[in-house]
Motif scaffolding. Structure first.
Motif, PDB file in Angstrom:
ATOM      1  N   ILE A  92      24.912   6.340 -18.931  1.00 27.99           N
ATOM      2  CA  ILE A  92      25.407   6.731 -17.605  1.00 27.99           C
ATOM      3  C   ILE A  92      25.137   5.637 -16.585  1.00 27.99           C
ATOM      4  CG2 ILE A  92      25.034   8.330 -15.665  1.00 27.99           C
ATOM      5  CD1 ILE A  92      24.526  10.523 -17.775  1.00 27.99           C
ATOM      6  N   TRP A  93      23.912   5.088 -16.598  1.00 28.66           N
ATOM      7  CA  TRP A  93      23.582   4.042 -15.640  1.00 28.66           C
ATOM      8  C   TRP A  93      24.402   2.772 -15.903  1.00 28.66           C
ATOM      9  CZ3 TRP A  93      22.634   2.646 -11.137  1.00 28.66           C
ATOM     10  CH2 TRP A  93      22.181   1.361 -10.818  1.00 28.66           C
ATOM     11  N   SER A  94      24.565   2.403 -17.160  1.00 31.98           N
ATOM     12  CA  SER A  94      25.354   1.208 -17.490  1.00 31.98           C
ATOM     13  C   SER A  94      26.796   1.372 -17.039  1.00 31.98           C
ATOM     14  CB  SER A  94      25.303   0.946 -19.001  1.00 31.98           C
ATOM     15  OG  SER A  94      23.995   0.697 -19.437  1.00 31.98           O
ATOM     16  N   LEU A  95      27.352   2.550 -17.295  1.00 27.24           N
ATOM     17  CA  LEU A  95      28.732   2.825 -16.900  1.00 27.24           C
ATOM     18  C   LEU A  95      28.870   2.804 -15.381  1.00 27.24           C
ATOM     19  CD1 LEU A  95      31.606   3.651 -17.757  1.00 27.24           C
ATOM     20  CD2 LEU A  95      30.825   6.040 -17.741  1.00 27.24           C
ATOM     21  N   THR A  96      27.906   3.423 -14.686  1.00 32.97           N
ATOM     22  CA  THR A  96      27.960   3.492 -13.225  1.00 32.97           C
ATOM     23  C   THR A  96      27.804   2.126 -12.590  1.00 32.97           C
ATOM     24  OG1 THR A  96      27.028   5.733 -13.291  1.00 32.97           O
ATOM     25  CG2 THR A  96      26.939   4.577 -11.187  1.00 32.97           C
ATOM     26  N   VAL A 136      30.199  -2.734 -10.030  1.00 28.16           N
ATOM     27  CA  VAL A 136      30.450  -4.183  -9.987  1.00 28.16           C
ATOM     28  C   VAL A 136      31.951  -4.470  -9.992  1.00 28.16           C
ATOM     29  CG1 VAL A 136      30.194  -6.343 -11.283  1.00 28.16           C
ATOM     30  CG2 VAL A 136      28.233  -4.791 -11.046  1.00 28.16           C
ATOM     31  N   ILE A 137      32.699  -3.749 -10.818  1.00 28.36           N
ATOM     32  CA  ILE A 137      34.150  -3.961 -10.863  1.00 28.36           C
ATOM     33  C   ILE A 137      34.798  -3.544  -9.536  1.00 28.36           C
ATOM     34  CG2 ILE A 137      36.283  -3.098 -11.911  1.00 28.36           C
ATOM     35  CD1 ILE A 137      34.852  -3.047 -14.584  1.00 28.36           C
ATOM     36  N   LEU A 138      34.392  -2.385  -9.017  1.00 30.18           N
ATOM     37  CA  LEU A 138      34.962  -1.912  -7.751  1.00 30.18           C
ATOM     38  C   LEU A 138      34.616  -2.837  -6.595  1.00 30.18           C
ATOM     39  CD1 LEU A 138      34.255   1.906  -8.141  1.00 30.18           C
ATOM     40  CD2 LEU A 138      36.518   0.851  -7.962  1.00 30.18           C
ATOM     41  N   ASN A 139      33.504  -3.561  -6.728  1.00 27.21           N
ATOM     42  CA  ASN A 139      33.090  -4.481  -5.668  1.00 27.21           C
ATOM     43  C   ASN A 139      33.615  -5.891  -5.875  1.00 27.21           C
ATOM     44  OD1 ASN A 139      31.467  -4.875  -3.262  1.00 27.21           O
ATOM     45  ND2 ASN A 139      30.086  -6.103  -4.513  1.00 27.21           N
ATOM     46  N   SER A 140      34.287  -6.129  -6.983  1.00 30.73           N
ATOM     47  CA  SER A 140      34.770  -7.472  -7.314  1.00 30.73           C
ATOM     48  C   SER A 140      36.000  -7.839  -6.487  1.00 30.73           C
ATOM     49  CB  SER A 140      35.114  -7.556  -8.806  1.00 30.73           C
ATOM     50  OG  SER A 140      35.874  -8.700  -9.086  1.00 30.73           O
TER      51      SER A 140
END
Length: 222
Positions: free
Chosen positions: A175-179, A184-188
């Motif tokens: 869950i933490w890895s996915l979140t 990171v992707i959404l902030n890229s």
């Protein structure tokens, strides 16, 4: 003598209320400082979040800021602890079921992915280079351990309820890895142009996290 005692009592009560008012004003000012500091940090990054800019935004003397923290590193730690306490308060809501808690946790990070990425980077940097903030790290870890104890119990119960053989450790780590990866992707700045609807993507990440135990069972059973 009775009149003198009465006057003293009235003065004491008045002094008490003045003291309480000052404490309330101090707390209110501190909450506003943290709110504006986080806003400036997220908008401008570490390099652009100066104490001069913060004081100017708040219309306060820079010296007033030092009544609430001693350095910018201490301010960063207080912001991270504030965020951690917010997560603790969320998980303490006993009326919510596990799937709802998981959704709230992920949305807390995915609605503000820049905060998740930046706070993680700052915490890791300060853990090795920060000066005079060891007690704040102890406070942060205390709050985080308290939150993790609740999460672990809740996750264990959920996995038992759905008859999953997935371990609590593996599920929480996933869950933490996915979140964090999603944040990171959404902030890229690069990938944002390819993401399409961010709301539907957030929902897809939550659905994926909720479906992990069943996916593990399916793969295990061939």
């Amino acid at each position: 003598r009775r009149s003198s005692d009465l006057r003293f009592s009235c003065i004491s009560k008045e002094s008490y209320h003045v003291k309480m008012d000052r404490q309330a004003q101090f707390r209110a000012r501190e909450a506003l400082i943290f709110q504006i500091a986080e806003q400036l940090l997220l908008e401008n990054g570490e390099a652009g979040m100066t104490l001069d800019a913060l004081a100017a935004e708040l219309d306060l003397a820079k010296g007033t800021l030092y009544k609430h923290f001693q350095s910018k590193d201490e301010l960063y730690m207080l912001l991270i602890i504030r965020n951690e306490r917010m997560l603790l308060e969320m998980i303490q809501d006993t009326e919510k079921a596990f799937p709802e808690h998981l959704a709230f946790f992920m949305l807390h990070h995915l609605h503000h992915p820049e905060r998740t990425a930046l706070f993680h980077q700052i915490e890791e940097r300060l853990s090795t280079t920060g000066q005079g903030i060891q007690l704040l790290f102890s406070e942060l870890y205390k709050v985080r351990r308290q939150r993790l104890r609740i999460i672990i119990r809740m996750t264990e119960s959920y996995l038992l309820d759905i008859n999953s053989t997935m371990t609590t450790r593996d599920y929480l780590a996933s869950i933490w890895s996915l979140t964090y990866g999603a944040a990171v992707i959404l902030n890229s700045s690069f990938y944002q142009r390819y993401l399409g609807s961010r709301d539907s993507l957030r929902v897809a990440y939550i659905d994926q996290a909720l479906g992990l135990p069943k996916q593990i069972e399916y793969l295990a059973n061939g």
